[in-house]
Scaffold this motif. Sequence first.
Motif, PDB file in Angstrom:
ATOM      1  N   VAL A  26       0.884  -1.162   0.000  1.00  0.00           N
ATOM      2  CA  VAL A  26       0.000   0.000   0.000  1.00  0.00           C
ATOM      3  C   VAL A  26       0.923   1.213   0.000  1.00  0.00           C
ATOM      4  N   HIS A  27       1.110   1.814  -1.176  1.00  0.00           N
ATOM      5  CA  HIS A  27       2.037   2.936  -1.320  1.00  0.00           C
ATOM      6  C   HIS A  27       1.407   4.222  -0.796  1.00  0.00           C
ATOM      7  N   GLU A  28       2.259   5.088  -0.286  1.00  0.00           N
ATOM      8  CA  GLU A  28       1.820   6.385   0.224  1.00  0.00           C
ATOM      9  C   GLU A  28       1.968   7.410  -0.892  1.00  0.00           C
ATOM     10  N   ILE A  29       0.978   7.439  -1.765  1.00  0.00           N
ATOM     11  CA  ILE A  29       0.969   8.379  -2.882  1.00  0.00           C
ATOM     12  C   ILE A  29      -0.275   9.241  -2.741  1.00  0.00           C
ATOM     13  N   TYR A  30      -0.060  10.518  -2.511  1.00  0.00           N
ATOM     14  CA  TYR A  30      -1.174  11.437  -2.319  1.00  0.00           C
ATOM     15  C   TYR A  30      -1.550  12.059  -3.656  1.00  0.00           C
ATOM     16  N   ASN A  31      -2.692  11.650  -4.177  1.00  0.00           N
ATOM     17  CA  ASN A  31      -3.216  12.274  -5.383  1.00  0.00           C
ATOM     18  C   ASN A  31      -4.709  12.523  -5.152  1.00  0.00           C
ATOM     19  N   GLY A  32      -4.999  13.714  -4.656  1.00  0.00           N
ATOM     20  CA  GLY A  32      -6.377  14.090  -4.382  1.00  0.00           C
ATOM     21  C   GLY A  32      -6.627  14.237  -2.898  1.00  0.00           C
ATOM     22  N   GLU A  33      -7.805  14.732  -2.584  1.00  0.00           N
ATOM     23  CA  GLU A  33      -8.148  14.984  -1.188  1.00  0.00           C
ATOM     24  C   GLU A  33      -8.644  13.728  -0.468  1.00  0.00           C
ATOM     25  N   ASN A  34      -8.936  12.667  -1.179  1.00  0.00           N
ATOM     26  CA  ASN A  34      -9.424  11.426  -0.583  1.00  0.00           C
ATOM     27  C   ASN A  34      -8.337  10.360  -0.520  1.00  0.00           C
ATOM     28  N   ALA A  35      -7.109  10.769  -0.360  1.00  0.00           N
ATOM     29  CA  ALA A  35      -5.997   9.826  -0.377  1.00  0.00           C
ATOM     30  C   ALA A  35      -6.089   8.841   0.780  1.00  0.00           C
ATOM     31  N   GLN A  36      -6.460   9.325   1.965  1.00  0.00           N
ATOM     32  CA  GLN A  36      -6.546   8.446   3.135  1.00  0.00           C
ATOM     33  C   GLN A  36      -7.589   7.345   2.911  1.00  0.00           C
ATOM     34  N   GLU A  37      -8.726   7.717   2.340  1.00  0.00           N
ATOM     35  CA  GLU A  37      -9.765   6.726   2.033  1.00  0.00           C
ATOM     36  C   GLU A  37      -9.285   5.741   0.979  1.00  0.00           C
ATOM     37  N   GLN A  38      -8.485   6.204   0.034  1.00  0.00           N
ATOM     38  CA  GLN A  38      -7.926   5.317  -0.987  1.00  0.00           C
ATOM     39  C   GLN A  38      -6.968   4.317  -0.361  1.00  0.00           C
ATOM     40  N   PHE A  39      -6.147   4.776   0.604  1.00  0.00           N
ATOM     41  CA  PHE A  39      -5.232   3.870   1.306  1.00  0.00           C
ATOM     42  C   PHE A  39      -6.016   2.795   2.044  1.00  0.00           C
ATOM     43  N   GLU A  40      -7.081   3.194   2.740  1.00  0.00           N
ATOM     44  CA  GLU A  40      -7.914   2.243   3.480  1.00  0.00           C
ATOM     45  C   GLU A  40      -8.561   1.233   2.546  1.00  0.00           C
ATOM     46  N   TYR A  41      -9.024   1.711   1.397  1.00  0.00           N
ATOM     47  CA  TYR A  41      -9.639   0.814   0.412  1.00  0.00           C
ATOM     48  C   TYR A  41      -8.617  -0.183  -0.124  1.00  0.00           C
ATOM     49  N   GLU A  42      -7.416   0.278  -0.422  1.00  0.00           N
ATOM     50  CA  GLU A  42      -6.356  -0.613  -0.901  1.00  0.00           C
ATOM     51  C   GLU A  42      -6.022  -1.682   0.135  1.00  0.00           C
ATOM     52  N   LEU A  43      -5.942  -1.265   1.408  1.00  0.00           N
ATOM     53  CA  LEU A  43      -5.652  -2.215   2.476  1.00  0.00           C
ATOM     54  C   LEU A  43      -6.749  -3.258   2.588  1.00  0.00           C
ATOM     55  N   GLU A  44      -7.998  -2.838   2.543  1.00  0.00           N
ATOM     56  CA  GLU A  44      -9.120  -3.781   2.600  1.00  0.00           C
ATOM     57  C   GLU A  44      -9.069  -4.778   1.445  1.00  0.00           C
ATOM     58  N   GLN A  45      -8.782  -4.289   0.256  1.00  0.00           N
ATOM     59  CA  GLN A  45      -8.687  -5.167  -0.909  1.00  0.00           C
ATOM     60  C   GLN A  45      -7.550  -6.166  -0.754  1.00  0.00           C
ATOM     61  N   ALA A  46      -6.423  -5.719  -0.220  1.00  0.00           N
ATOM     62  CA  ALA A  46      -5.277  -6.617  -0.022  1.00  0.00           C
ATOM     63  C   ALA A  46      -5.586  -7.667   1.042  1.00  0.00           C
ATOM     64  N   LEU A  47      -6.283  -7.269   2.104  1.00  0.00           N
ATOM     65  CA  LEU A  47      -6.653  -8.220   3.150  1.00  0.00           C
ATOM     66  C   LEU A  47      -7.617  -9.274   2.612  1.00  0.00           C
ATOM     67  N   GLU A  48      -8.584  -8.837   1.832  1.00  0.00           N
ATOM     68  CA  GLU A  48      -9.560  -9.779   1.273  1.00  0.00           C
ATOM     69  C   GLU A  48      -8.942 -10.672   0.206  1.00  0.00           C
ATOM     70  N   ALA A  49      -7.913 -10.192  -0.485  1.00  0.00           N
ATOM     71  CA  ALA A  49      -7.225 -11.005  -1.493  1.00  0.00           C
ATOM     72  C   ALA A  49      -6.288 -12.021  -0.840  1.00  0.00           C
ATOM     73  N   GLN A  50      -6.059 -11.908   0.450  1.00  0.00           N
ATOM     74  CA  GLN A  50      -5.282 -12.852   1.249  1.00  0.00           C
ATOM     75  C   GLN A  50      -3.826 -12.968   0.782  1.00  0.00           C
ATOM     76  N   TYR A  51      -3.189 -11.829   0.565  1.00  0.00           N
ATOM     77  CA  TYR A  51      -1.765 -11.840   0.252  1.00  0.00           C
ATOM     78  C   TYR A  51      -0.994 -12.384   1.444  1.00  0.00           C
ATOM     79  N   LYS A  52       0.125 -13.030   1.189  1.00  0.00           N
ATOM     80  CA  LYS A  52       0.968 -13.561   2.257  1.00  0.00           C
ATOM     81  C   LYS A  52       1.578 -12.420   3.074  1.00  0.00           C
ATOM     82  N   TYR A  53       2.045 -11.383   2.401  1.00  0.00           N
ATOM     83  CA  TYR A  53       2.626 -10.212   3.057  1.00  0.00           C
ATOM     84  C   TYR A  53       1.911  -8.966   2.561  1.00  0.00           C
ATOM     85  N   ILE A  54       1.613  -8.059   3.475  1.00  0.00           N
ATOM     86  CA  ILE A  54       1.058  -6.750   3.130  1.00  0.00           C
ATOM     87  C   ILE A  54       1.945  -5.706   3.790  1.00  0.00           C
TER      88      ILE A  54
END
Length: 186
Positions: A26-54
């Motif tokens: 989950v890269h820290e790339i700020y593009n827009g005012e909703n960056a924090q929500e985008q980070f949270e969404y990416e984390l949720e997607q990675a957790l649900e995809a069941q990656y070995k390492y996040i």
Amino acid sequence: MAAWGRRRGVTGSRERIVSSTDCYIVHEIYNGENAQEQFEYELEQALEAQYKYIVIEPTRIGDETARWVAVGNCLHKTAVLSGSACLLTPLSLPQEYSRYIALPAGALSVACAALYGISWQFDPCCKYQVEYDTYKLSRLPLHTLTTSTPVVLVRKDDIHRKRLHNTIVLAALAYCVKKIYELYVV
């Protein structure tokens, strides 16, 4: 044996770098005012995809996730240890004193297990632990990050841990119900 192989120039299979299909960053790339929500969404997607390492690069989300995992671990360990104390106290103390320790310990065990079950059981984050081992971290592609302190989650098989947890808590609950029945009904 491993040192001998390294001296002779033989590389072991333990030196392997984690493949990109096993690791999500989950890269820290700020593009827009909703960056924090985008980070949270990416984390949720990675957790649900069941990656070995996040690997979580954004500090705020990484710290929140690490605290969430730590609280879940604390509840689990408290339930197991207090349940064990509930079950072992009658074996080590006289009968008339054991209930003063066993019943509160059993109640604490059941309360922690209930809270864990309600809050963490269906959360995909409960399958992950924070990785602190520098050897394992060195195998991850952390050179592409912009932060020096990412939070790294590793997916662990927790079936045995949950079986132990549930068995001890149910035994402590049965003991407490039996003791309360003996104290107040009989």
